[in-house]
Design a protein around this motif. Structure first.
Motif, mmCIF file in Angstrom:
data_model
loop_
_atom_site.group_PDB
_atom_site.id
_atom_site.type_symbol
_atom_site.label_atom_id
_atom_site.label_comp_id
_atom_site.label_asym_id
_atom_site.label_seq_id
_atom_site.Cartn_x
_atom_site.Cartn_y
_atom_site.Cartn_z
ATOM 1 N N ASN A 2 -15.629 42.737 39.090
ATOM 2 C CA ASN A 2 -14.121 42.702 39.678
ATOM 3 C C ASN A 2 -12.839 42.555 39.229
ATOM 4 O O ASN A 2 -11.742 42.963 39.429
ATOM 5 N N ASN A 3 -13.684 41.397 37.863
ATOM 6 C CA ASN A 3 -12.128 41.025 37.708
ATOM 7 C C ASN A 3 -11.818 41.443 36.869
ATOM 8 O O ASN A 3 -12.616 42.554 35.957
ATOM 9 N N THR A 4 -10.215 42.173 36.325
ATOM 10 C CA THR A 4 -9.919 43.175 35.078
ATOM 11 C C THR A 4 -10.299 42.195 33.897
ATOM 12 O O THR A 4 -9.666 41.039 33.909
ATOM 13 N N GLN A 5 -10.863 43.701 33.279
ATOM 14 C CA GLN A 5 -10.705 43.349 31.809
ATOM 15 C C GLN A 5 -10.962 43.854 30.723
ATOM 16 O O GLN A 5 -10.733 45.066 30.673
ATOM 17 N N TRP A 6 -10.749 43.678 29.556
ATOM 18 C CA TRP A 6 -11.340 44.730 28.170
ATOM 19 C C TRP A 6 -12.069 44.391 27.779
ATOM 20 O O TRP A 6 -12.454 43.570 27.194
ATOM 21 N N ILE A 7 -12.881 45.878 27.983
ATOM 22 C CA ILE A 7 -13.776 45.696 26.924
ATOM 23 C C ILE A 7 -14.004 46.511 25.616
ATOM 24 O O ILE A 7 -13.710 47.966 26.230
ATOM 25 N N VAL A 8 -15.588 46.023 24.769
ATOM 26 C CA VAL A 8 -15.303 48.079 23.298
ATOM 27 C C VAL A 8 -16.521 47.895 24.231
ATOM 28 O O VAL A 8 -17.535 47.068 24.134
ATOM 29 N N ALA A 9 -16.801 49.132 24.814
ATOM 30 C CA ALA A 9 -18.379 50.200 24.623
ATOM 31 C C ALA A 9 -19.007 50.407 23.692
ATOM 32 O O ALA A 9 -18.331 51.393 23.143
ATOM 33 N N ILE A 10 -20.014 49.808 23.618
ATOM 34 C CA ILE A 10 -20.849 50.765 22.610
ATOM 35 C C ILE A 10 -22.197 51.234 23.039
ATOM 36 O O ILE A 10 -23.299 50.363 23.623
ATOM 37 N N ALA A 11 -22.635 53.117 23.050
ATOM 38 C CA ALA A 11 -23.635 53.495 22.989
ATOM 39 C C ALA A 11 -24.321 53.109 22.598
ATOM 40 O O ALA A 11 -24.269 53.917 21.395
ATOM 41 N N THR A 12 -25.319 53.253 22.195
ATOM 42 C CA THR A 12 -26.341 53.200 21.451
ATOM 43 C C THR A 12 -28.128 53.334 21.784
ATOM 44 O O THR A 12 -28.128 53.347 22.242
ATOM 45 N N ARG A 13 -29.002 54.270 20.391
ATOM 46 C CA ARG A 13 -29.893 53.842 20.511
ATOM 47 C C ARG A 13 -30.862 54.388 19.323
ATOM 48 O O ARG A 13 -30.826 55.421 18.513
ATOM 49 N N ASN A 85 -13.428 47.840 37.112
ATOM 50 C CA ASN A 85 -12.038 47.589 36.877
ATOM 51 C C ASN A 85 -11.255 46.753 35.216
ATOM 52 O O ASN A 85 -10.434 46.716 35.920
ATOM 53 N N ALA A 86 -12.249 47.615 34.692
ATOM 54 C CA ALA A 86 -12.020 47.457 32.972
ATOM 55 C C ALA A 86 -11.286 48.263 32.450
ATOM 56 O O ALA A 86 -11.280 49.599 33.146
ATOM 57 N N PHE A 87 -11.167 47.794 31.400
ATOM 58 C CA PHE A 87 -10.383 48.606 30.482
ATOM 59 C C PHE A 87 -10.931 48.823 29.789
ATOM 60 O O PHE A 87 -11.438 47.659 28.334
ATOM 61 N N ILE A 88 -11.543 49.787 28.899
ATOM 62 C CA ILE A 88 -12.553 50.321 28.308
ATOM 63 C C ILE A 88 -12.091 50.596 27.031
ATOM 64 O O ILE A 88 -11.683 52.110 27.262
ATOM 65 N N TRP A 89 -12.454 50.708 25.896
ATOM 66 C CA TRP A 89 -12.177 51.283 25.076
ATOM 67 C C TRP A 89 -14.063 51.920 24.222
ATOM 68 O O TRP A 89 -14.496 50.891 24.133
ATOM 69 N N PHE A 90 -13.591 52.921 24.053
ATOM 70 C CA PHE A 90 -15.223 53.794 23.866
ATOM 71 C C PHE A 90 -15.284 53.391 22.527
ATOM 72 O O PHE A 90 -14.283 54.727 21.352
ATOM 73 N N ILE A 91 -16.035 53.646 21.344
ATOM 74 C CA ILE A 91 -16.394 53.188 20.007
ATOM 75 C C ILE A 91 -17.716 53.830 19.894
ATOM 76 O O ILE A 91 -18.943 53.803 20.991
ATOM 77 N N ALA A 162 -15.486 58.662 19.440
ATOM 78 C CA ALA A 162 -15.318 57.606 18.934
ATOM 79 C C ALA A 162 -14.580 55.708 18.617
ATOM 80 O O ALA A 162 -14.492 55.474 18.042
ATOM 81 N N ASN A 163 -13.436 56.710 19.666
ATOM 82 C CA ASN A 163 -12.302 55.629 19.014
ATOM 83 C C ASN A 163 -11.128 56.695 20.425
ATOM 84 O O ASN A 163 -10.268 57.358 20.349
ATOM 85 N N TRP A 164 -11.008 56.481 21.870
ATOM 86 C CA TRP A 164 -10.729 56.452 22.735
ATOM 87 C C TRP A 164 -11.333 55.460 24.177
ATOM 88 O O TRP A 164 -12.053 54.368 23.724
ATOM 89 N N ALA A 165 -9.924 55.002 24.980
ATOM 90 C CA ALA A 165 -9.939 53.937 26.149
ATOM 91 C C ALA A 165 -9.850 54.531 27.555
ATOM 92 O O ALA A 165 -8.398 55.550 26.864
ATOM 93 N N ALA A 166 -9.612 53.477 28.447
ATOM 94 C CA ALA A 166 -9.396 54.434 29.089
ATOM 95 C C ALA A 166 -9.776 53.697 30.759
ATOM 96 O O ALA A 166 -11.024 52.159 30.266
ATOM 97 N N TRP A 167 -8.827 52.855 31.909
ATOM 98 C CA TRP A 167 -9.834 52.863 32.948
ATOM 99 C C TRP A 167 -10.527 52.624 33.456
ATOM 100 O O TRP A 167 -10.661 53.840 33.552
ATOM 101 N N ALA A 168 -11.581 52.443 34.071
ATOM 102 C CA ALA A 168 -12.290 52.624 33.812
ATOM 103 C C ALA A 168 -12.714 52.921 35.706
ATOM 104 O O ALA A 168 -13.451 54.278 35.946
ATOM 105 N N SER A 169 -11.630 52.516 36.547
ATOM 106 C CA SER A 169 -11.618 52.965 37.875
ATOM 107 C C SER A 169 -10.908 54.637 37.755
ATOM 108 O O SER A 169 -11.365 55.405 38.435
ATOM 109 N N ASP A 170 -10.181 54.715 36.765
ATOM 110 C CA ASP A 170 -9.824 56.378 36.929
ATOM 111 C C ASP A 170 -10.701 57.036 36.409
ATOM 112 O O ASP A 170 -10.943 58.511 36.713
ATOM 113 N N LEU A 171 -11.559 57.246 35.162
ATOM 114 C CA LEU A 171 -12.763 58.054 35.027
ATOM 115 C C LEU A 171 -13.993 57.692 35.863
ATOM 116 O O LEU A 171 -14.467 59.298 36.545
#
Length: 302
Positions: A2-13, A85-91, A162-171
């Protein structure tokens, strides 16, 4: 969490070497020192990315999530659920991050425009080998690179995955990622679809001019064969979007069979053409339509 964080999310396989390269550039660009946590979300049966996550714990704050189902959107929804509740930068797992991009997204995070804005930046290209010149016009922005033009309206622009961001709560308020779309499913359409929903919910897309990220493009991702496979998937996406009506045959609009026949004949005739682009274009148009026709059966509302 629940803490507000800034994260960089990387989906991979299954792309360990490229993921390592991406993590290395994140460390060099100072993402961790500016407060970002890296979250690796691996999808499918393999857990190989765990080894890399463990290796880089001494270089940056990092978390690892594993999702059994194959599909990028499955992995990204797992990130949304855990960091709601995080701000997520998707790459992507094959990008080279710049220091300027880190600073731009850090500032967007600090602005805390929850419920009002989402963000994206330009995309440069690290190309293994340039594609044929005639093929250029068929390639997507993820392969050719993209930067918003001087007269381009940002409100009508969809940022690249490969380069965008949004708040998780909005998504999450928009329903999260559509798990029937994206790599591992249709291969295309996932980011544009969710960004459309953000815009429909009243959020404004904000272009971050200096947030440059470079996308690795191997030769097999800009070859005629790859583009034709993508054409088929784009057709499938079109079939899902369009509500077709009218007389049907075997669950599909009758006119589609006539059009498929016309395109098939053009493709057969093109086999005798000397111009490679002429042959390619006929194949592209046929495969796009066959992909559309495949999904039209499910989308028919008549």
């Amino acid at each position: 969490m629940n803490n507000t964080q800034w994260i960089v999310a990387i989906a991979t396989r299954g792309r360990q070497a490229l993921l390592r390269r991406t993590l290395e550039h994140l460390v060099k660009s100072g993402a961790s020192s500016d407060g970002a946590m890296v979250v690796i979300a691996e999808n499918g049966g393999s857990t190989e990315a765990w080894t890399l996550a463990d290796e880089y714990r001494s270089h940056c704050e990092i978390d690892y999530i594993h999702v059994e189902k194959i599909g990028k959107t499955h992995a990204l929804n797992a990130v949304l659920d855990k960091y709601c509740n995080a701000f997520i930068w998707f790459i992507d797992d094959d990008v080279r991050v710049t220091r300027e991009a880190v600073l731009a997204y850090r500032d967007a995070f600090l602005a805390r425009s929850i419920g009002r804005e989402f963000y994206g930046g330009p995309l440069g290209i690290d190309c293994e080998r340039p594609p044929e010149q005639w093929l250029q016009r068929y390639l997507p922005r993820s392969v050719t690179g993209w930067k918003k033009g001087a007269g381009e309206d940002a409100t009508n622009t969809f940022f690249l995955g490969a380069n965008w961001a949004a708040w998780a709560s909005d998504l999450l308020n928009c329903g999260g990622f559509d798990e029937s779309l994206g790599p591992g499913q249709t291969e295309v359409g996932d980011e544009e679809e969710i960004q459309r929903r953000l815009v429909d919910a009243g959020l404004k897309p904000v272009y971050l001019d200096f947030a440059m990220v470079y996308h690795w493009v191997p030769h097999d991702r800009c070859s005629p064969k790859w583009v034709l496979r993508r054409a088929f998937n784009l057709g499938r996406l079109e079939g899902r979007r369009k509500d077709l009506s009218g007389p049907t045959l075997l669950g599909r609009p009758r006119w589609m069979y006539r059009e498929a026949g016309v395109r098939m004949w053009r493709w057969v005739c093109s086999r005798f053409a000397r111009n490679p682009e002429q042959r390619f274009q006929a194949a592209y148009e046929l495969l796009f339509f066959l992909g559309w026709m495949l999904e039209a059966k499910q989308g028919d509302k008549s």
